[in-house]
Design a protein around this motif. Structure first.
Motif, mmCIF file in Angstrom:
data_model
loop_
_atom_site.group_PDB
_atom_site.id
_atom_site.type_symbol
_atom_site.label_atom_id
_atom_site.label_comp_id
_atom_site.label_asym_id
_atom_site.label_seq_id
_atom_site.Cartn_x
_atom_site.Cartn_y
_atom_site.Cartn_z
ATOM 1 N N LEU A 171 107.972 100.923 21.621
ATOM 2 C CA LEU A 171 108.416 99.674 21.002
ATOM 3 C C LEU A 171 107.684 98.459 21.558
ATOM 4 C CD1 LEU A 171 112.277 100.318 20.870
ATOM 5 C CD2 LEU A 171 110.725 100.204 18.918
ATOM 6 N N ASN A 172 107.216 98.553 22.795
ATOM 7 C CA ASN A 172 106.577 97.400 23.423
ATOM 8 C C ASN A 172 105.050 97.484 23.432
ATOM 9 O OD1 ASN A 172 108.827 95.608 24.565
ATOM 10 N ND2 ASN A 172 109.452 97.631 25.258
ATOM 11 N N ALA A 173 104.507 98.591 22.916
ATOM 12 C CA ALA A 173 103.052 98.716 22.839
ATOM 13 C C ALA A 173 102.509 97.819 21.727
ATOM 14 C CB ALA A 173 102.666 100.167 22.595
ATOM 15 N N GLU A 174 101.285 97.358 21.865
ATOM 16 C CA GLU A 174 100.712 96.446 20.870
ATOM 17 C C GLU A 174 100.358 97.167 19.575
ATOM 18 O OE1 GLU A 174 97.540 94.046 22.245
ATOM 19 O OE2 GLU A 174 98.687 93.159 23.889
ATOM 20 N N THR A 175 99.663 98.267 19.657
ATOM 21 C CA THR A 175 99.271 99.020 18.450
ATOM 22 C C THR A 175 99.533 100.503 18.674
ATOM 23 O OG1 THR A 175 96.999 99.132 19.263
ATOM 24 C CG2 THR A 175 97.544 97.340 17.721
ATOM 25 N N PRO A 176 100.806 100.899 18.762
ATOM 26 C CA PRO A 176 101.098 102.303 19.066
ATOM 27 C C PRO A 176 100.861 103.208 17.858
ATOM 28 C CG PRO A 176 103.123 101.142 18.599
ATOM 29 C CD PRO A 176 102.029 100.104 18.558
ATOM 30 N N ASP A 177 100.543 104.447 18.130
ATOM 31 C CA ASP A 177 100.520 105.480 17.097
ATOM 32 C C ASP A 177 101.707 106.387 17.389
ATOM 33 O OD1 ASP A 177 100.103 107.628 15.386
ATOM 34 O OD2 ASP A 177 97.925 107.415 15.494
ATOM 35 N N VAL A 178 102.671 106.404 16.491
ATOM 36 C CA VAL A 178 103.928 107.084 16.770
ATOM 37 C C VAL A 178 103.745 108.576 17.009
ATOM 38 C CG1 VAL A 178 104.592 107.640 14.393
ATOM 39 C CG2 VAL A 178 106.367 107.107 16.081
ATOM 40 N N LYS A 179 102.631 109.139 16.551
ATOM 41 C CA LYS A 179 102.414 110.576 16.764
ATOM 42 C C LYS A 179 102.333 110.911 18.253
ATOM 43 C CE LYS A 179 97.341 110.621 16.598
ATOM 44 N NZ LYS A 179 96.153 111.088 15.859
ATOM 45 N N PHE A 431 110.977 105.133 13.255
ATOM 46 C CA PHE A 431 111.965 105.627 14.212
ATOM 47 C C PHE A 431 112.506 106.999 13.821
ATOM 48 C CE2 PHE A 431 115.157 105.385 17.477
ATOM 49 C CZ PHE A 431 114.606 104.510 18.396
ATOM 50 N N THR A 432 112.345 107.387 12.561
ATOM 51 C CA THR A 432 112.711 108.749 12.149
ATOM 52 C C THR A 432 111.962 109.785 12.982
ATOM 53 O OG1 THR A 432 113.262 108.080 9.894
ATOM 54 C CG2 THR A 432 112.623 110.368 10.204
ATOM 55 N N SER A 433 110.792 109.410 13.513
ATOM 56 C CA SER A 433 109.969 110.325 14.310
ATOM 57 C C SER A 433 110.668 110.775 15.582
ATOM 58 C CB SER A 433 108.639 109.650 14.671
ATOM 59 O OG SER A 433 107.963 109.201 13.515
ATOM 60 N N GLU A 439 108.096 113.548 12.191
ATOM 61 C CA GLU A 439 107.254 112.354 12.229
ATOM 62 C C GLU A 439 107.163 111.649 10.882
ATOM 63 O OE1 GLU A 439 102.542 111.192 12.922
ATOM 64 O OE2 GLU A 439 103.306 113.126 13.638
ATOM 65 N N ARG A 440 107.285 110.327 10.936
ATOM 66 C CA ARG A 440 106.994 109.449 9.806
ATOM 67 C C ARG A 440 106.066 108.373 10.348
ATOM 68 N NH1 ARG A 440 109.536 113.125 8.102
ATOM 69 N NH2 ARG A 440 110.885 113.191 6.260
ATOM 70 N N ASN A 441 104.823 108.385 9.882
ATOM 71 C CA ASN A 441 103.789 107.538 10.464
ATOM 72 C C ASN A 441 103.345 106.494 9.453
ATOM 73 O OD1 ASN A 441 101.442 106.491 11.765
ATOM 74 N ND2 ASN A 441 101.257 108.423 12.903
ATOM 75 N N SER A 442 103.455 105.236 9.829
ATOM 76 C CA SER A 442 103.079 104.151 8.915
ATOM 77 C C SER A 442 101.582 104.129 8.640
ATOM 78 C CB SER A 442 103.508 102.804 9.506
ATOM 79 O OG SER A 442 102.797 102.535 10.710
ATOM 80 N N LYS A 443 100.817 104.842 9.474
ATOM 81 C CA LYS A 443 99.364 104.849 9.292
ATOM 82 C C LYS A 443 98.923 105.859 8.240
ATOM 83 C CE LYS A 443 98.258 103.189 13.935
ATOM 84 N NZ LYS A 443 99.576 102.599 14.137
#
Length: 738
Positions: A171-179, A431-433, A439-443
């Protein structure tokens, strides 16, 4: 002075002898020289001895007058028995005493009797911050004091996060990849509350928490005393809570001092509800209009097993039901799926749930898809957001199967409309991930979130909120409905929404019903075509009986107005009645068709467009029903209407089979009761159009080629027949119910 002993018997004899030999006989003058006198002593005086003092006797010589003193020993005390002078007490021994019995002697002696008794302590009792106990012996005021055991909440004074460390990092990372962070444990550890407990006998501590400092309402959890901490779940984000600890001490409750807990302002409000997964509050986000309200709409996964074989064990527990119903107060189970999807695997298609697992909640199905393909179903999304504009539906539980895709699409649109930031929208989607749904990835990837974002971005507007509003307007969602959605989530007063049926038939209906959404207090007047008309308020409905319609009303458009809470709202509807006829003579009551009577001939309807109306009150049928006006008719079977033909007094299905386009009517609805209407209209010399209505809605029509042996219009009656495998049908007047 040396004490003298009493004279012995021999001495007395010697003394008597000396009296005789003092030198003179009786009556003679004693010799002046006592040394030569043979004294004859006689007791002159005596001082008696006492208990402690010596006595004396003085003897005088009768011959020479010489005095002689003899000392007497003290008598010694004659003590009586020992008697109690003072009782033993907590701190002092018993005192015994005895007195001398000789007359005139006041001498007494004392000695210790029974040893000191020691204090008879009562039970320890709390007095303020101390524990005290008091001696129970009469007359003793002794007390003991010690520090009282205590319970205390340890407050850090800082904002507290409910997230697990890895999720906190995401949540606090600048450009996280949820995977890189995917997990299936929900992603939260709760809000940790620590406490100190010095009660040696207490095994369990109750932690109370409330948003009200006076704890007029609060919730509680229990923690093992030895663990010195517990986790609180489902707290609202960016909020101040008041927390206290409570233990039972000798049948009474002892509370700690109240401390405050400040919940984190970032990330979604994730909910932990027993038996279901991926649940979070859609509110609590910052927008240009302020932070959205929490506790109104919760998004999540299914409440019960679904057709997806991977999630057959999903089931809202009894504890979960109580929490959703009692604590969250869910009113609407807002299911984005179809009823057929809301069933366990390997069960019939028609076995989908008809009532919500949440006690007291109304189950509503919307049957929409997700992502950019789902957005193409604009009518579906119109119904969704029209329903979300109704404040009476809240609080809502919004879901599909996993609460990820269809639910994620609606959540994105709703929060996008409200002005939530892109970062928060992505966090909410991804957050479903951290749930069992994967995983649900916005990318990008398997799911089409980027396409959803791109589709909404194609609509007019300078902000995501404006673009989302443009999309919803294109779906047919009204401006007033959009306003109300925003008002609901920002705690503002909604505008009323007044709905009126588009058509009112005085033959088929008895009461005009106006629905008011948004809540109101007072309705002062109602007019139809400018004429004041009586009405009745019933719940959120305004009822106008047809008997109260102004006599001047005629078939055609009617303009109405109603004043609610001082504001005038207009409405309109099409009035008809002269174009409708009752299909049968119901003067003797309902008509029942069965094996012994399977056909009935009704009133003359003709081919001038009049609608024959009747109500199937109930039907126990698995066969079909023929509906005819004169020479033209249809056959209702299954879920649709088929063309039928007449041969004399007999009816049969046309061959080959032809369905009336668009005229679909589920058999279950027919069996449960429905208002049916059939109209025949001679379009020209070659064509008769047969129109079919159900519950005042036109289902479809078919244009028949006119037959040579056509029954004349003035003789064309409405007729109904049930086929042989129909058990029973009950027909009633269209006026028997609205």
């Amino acid at each position: 002075m040396q004490k003298m002993k009493r004279p012995s018997f021999a001495l007395c004899c010697l003394f008597a002898f000396s009296l005789v030999s003092c030198g003179g006989g009786p009556g003679e003058e004693p010799s002046k020289d006592s040394s030569s006198c043979q004294h004859q002593f006689a007791l002159k005086s005596e001082t008696p001895s006492t208990c402690e003092s010596s006595g004396s006797q003085i003897y005088e010589c009768s011959l020479c007058g010489y005095d002689k003193t003899v000392a007497l020993d003290p008598l010694g005390h004659a003590f009586g028995d020992w008697a109690q002078e003072k009782q033993a007490s907590c701190t002092e021994s018993e005192v015994l005493e005895r007195h001398c019995t000789r007359a005139g002697c006041s001498k007494k002696e004392e000695k210790a009797g029974q040893e000191a008794l020691g204090h008879l302590w009562g039970e320890w009792a709390r007095e303020g911050d101390s524990m005290k106990r008091h001696c129970q012996r009469e007359g003793c005021n002794a007390e003991q004091e010690k520090a009282a055991p205590f319970i205390k909440i340890i407050s850090s004074g800082e904002e507290v996060s409910p997230f697990l460390p890895a999720v906190e990092e995401y949540l606090n990372a600048e450009t996280p990849d949820v995977k890189d962070y995917v997990r299936n444990d929900g992603g939260i550890q709760g809000y940790l509350v620590r406490f100190i407990d010095t009660y040696s006998e207490v095994k369990e501590v109750r932690i109370d928490y409330s948003k009200r400092e006076d704890f007029s309402t609060y919730q509680s959890v229990f923690a093992e005393s030895a663990k010195k901490s517990c986790a609180l779940y489902n707290l609202e984000k960016a909020s101040t809570y008041y927390v206290r600890a409570c233990v039972q001490e000798e049948g009474r409750e002892v509370y700690s001092a109240i401390e405050t807990l400040q919940t984190a302002s970032y990330g979604p409000r994730v909910m932990k509800i027993d038996g279901i997964h991926n649940v979070r509050d859609i509110g609590g986000y910052e927008t240009p209009s302020g932070r959205t309200l929490q506790g109104l709409l919760f998004r999540g996964g299914a409440l019960s097993p679904s057709t997806d074989p991977a999630f057959t064990k999903i089931q809202l527990s009894e504890e979960g039901k109580e929490y959703m119903s009692g604590t969250l107060g869910i009113k609407t189970d807002f299911d984005l799926r179809t009823q057929a999807e809301n069933r366990a695997p390997d069960t019939p298609l028609d076995s989908g749930l008809t009532s919500s697992p949440v006690p007291g909640a109304k189950l509503e199905y919307y049957g929409v898809g997700g992502y950019e393909s789902g957005l193409a179903n604009k009518e579906g999304y119109r119904r969704v957001f029209s329903a979300l504009s109704d404040p009476s539906r809240y609080p809502i539980y919004l879901h599909c199967t996993g609460g990820a895709d269809r639910t994620g699409t609606v959540s994105y649109l709703l929060n996008g409309l409200l002005g939530v930031s892109e970062e928060d929208l992505i966090h909410d989607y991804e957050f479903t991930s951290f749930s069992i749904y994967g995983e649900r990835n916005s990318k990008g990837g398997e799911y089409h979130f980027p396409q959803l974002v791109s589709e909404i971005a194609s609509y007019p507007g300078s902000t995501l909120s404006e673009k989302t509003e443009s999309y919803l307007l294109s779906c047919g969602v009204g401006e007033e409905e959009i306003y109300n959605i925003k008002a609901i989530f920002h705690g503002q007063k909604t505008k009323l929404s007044l709905s009126c049926p588009s058509h009112f038939d005085t033959i088929a209906e008895s009461t005009l019903t106006l629905q008011v959404k948004g809540g109101f207090e007072n309705v002062t007047s109602l007019t139809l075509n400018g004429i004041g008309t009586p009405f009745e308020v019933k719940g959120d409905s305004l009822l106008v009986r047809k008997e109260d319609f102004p006599a001047s009303l005629q078939d055609g458009e009617v303009q109405g107005a109603v004043v609610i809470d001082g504001v005038s709202y207009s409405f309109s509807f099409q009035l008809s009645g002269s174009s409708s006829l009752i299909a049968f003579d119901f003067s003797s009551g309902d008509i029942v068709l069965n094996d012994s009577k399977s056909k009935i001939s009704g009133n003359v309807i003709g081919y001038q467009g009049k609608t024959a109306l009747f109500r199937i009150k109930e039907s126990a049928t698995h066969g079909g029903t023929y509906l005819f006006i004169g020479s033209y008719g249809v056959y209702l079977r299954g879920d649709g209407f088929r063309l039928a033909q007449r041969s004399g007094d007999s009816f049969s299905e046309s061959a080959p089979r032809v369905y009336v386009e668009g005229a679909n009517l589920p058999q279950s609805k027919v069996n449960g009761g429905v208002l049916l209407g059939v109209a025949a209209n001679a379009l020209n010399e070659k064509t008769i159009r047969l129109e079919i209505y159900a519950d005042k809605v036109k289902l479809g029509y078919h244009d028949f080629a006119r037959v040579e042996d056509e029954i004349p219009s003035e003789e064309a009656r409405f007729e109904l027949a049930i086929s042989g495998d129909v058990a029973q049908a009950s027909l009633s007047s269209p006026q028997s119910a609205d």
